[in-house]
Write an enzyme that holds these catalytic residues in place. Sequence first.
Site, mmCIF file in Angstrom:
data_model
loop_
_atom_site.group_PDB
_atom_site.id
_atom_site.type_symbol
_atom_site.label_atom_id
_atom_site.label_comp_id
_atom_site.label_asym_id
_atom_site.label_seq_id
_atom_site.Cartn_x
_atom_site.Cartn_y
_atom_site.Cartn_z
ATOM 1 N N TYR A 38 50.011 -54.341 -26.524
ATOM 2 C CA TYR A 38 49.642 -54.500 -27.656
ATOM 3 C C TYR A 38 48.370 -53.653 -27.824
ATOM 4 C CZ TYR A 38 44.638 -55.309 -25.689
ATOM 5 O OH TYR A 38 43.703 -55.578 -25.418
ATOM 6 N N LYS A 155 48.287 -51.164 -21.265
ATOM 7 C CA LYS A 155 47.693 -52.118 -22.262
ATOM 8 C C LYS A 155 48.811 -53.431 -22.669
ATOM 9 C CE LYS A 155 44.694 -52.039 -25.914
ATOM 10 N NZ LYS A 155 43.438 -52.312 -25.270
ATOM 11 N N GLU A 187 35.387 -49.866 -15.548
ATOM 12 C CA GLU A 187 35.895 -50.120 -16.604
ATOM 13 C C GLU A 187 34.514 -51.783 -17.228
ATOM 14 O OE1 GLU A 187 39.447 -49.500 -18.389
ATOM 15 O OE2 GLU A 187 40.082 -51.012 -17.100
#
Length: 291
Positions: A38, A155, A187
């Site tokens: 996505y 992703k 992250e």
Amino acid sequence: MSAMHEKRTVYLNGEYLPEDEARISIFDRGFVFADAVYEVTSVIDGKQLDFDGHVARLKRSLAELDIREPLTREALLDIHRELVARNDITQGLIYLQISRGNPGDRDFLFPSEDVAPTVVLFTQSVPNLVDAPKARTGIKVISIPDLRWDRRDIKTVQLLYPSMAKMMAKKAGADDGWFVQDGFVTEGTANNAYIVKDGTIITRALSNDILHGITRATLLDYAREAQMKIVERNFTIEEAQSADEAFITGASTFVTPVVEIDGTAVGSGEPGRIAIRLRELYIQEARKAAI
């Protein structure tokens, strides 16, 4: 959505449909295996931010998973613009998902090449995307062990653990989590993480351990042009807690200051000067370059 809201128009496999009429198969591999990728693109003034960056990363994600590319850049841009127009989006987000498609049954093996990928896009209106309350107050984060798979550079839609991490943060009275692996911050749950010390911006270098953020890449370019010092290296939670500032970047958050980490105030405990400046810089420059 409440009854007062008009139904969104969404895109599914070549058709524009009311959101409650869009249907995919129970055998779609995105649903059964999270076999899908996505992208989320921000919209300001009805225009796409960092569009080419998102398309380039999408192509890379698809290639890494051997999912064929169903649409050209031009076709994708047309769909994004059409959805913005049909849903009257001034500020907001466009979500795009491509799965390996529906082979007609459940099987771990990839289906044959003639199974068409499933393509879905929908809009989310966010009227205060630019003037977000959290950008003014800053956010609080907690550290969470990074238990995700090792290909975070792709992703994919397998976002269960980041979703669980968001809930852990909420339960702890925080806004978000920073993942930690081998003692170092990787992250945030849906964003890249940064600290600032003595005027230097510090963020983890790109690898398979983190998502190659499009906002990250664009912001670092703007920061370099503005003669700011950037160092790409690992940092610990302890180092972040004793930094002058901290912040995150992402397509839906732009640049958002972090004011507390695991209960410890960062710097003054208020949004830092450099984070505020970088947010202004990013929005100003991304707006100019929007298409």
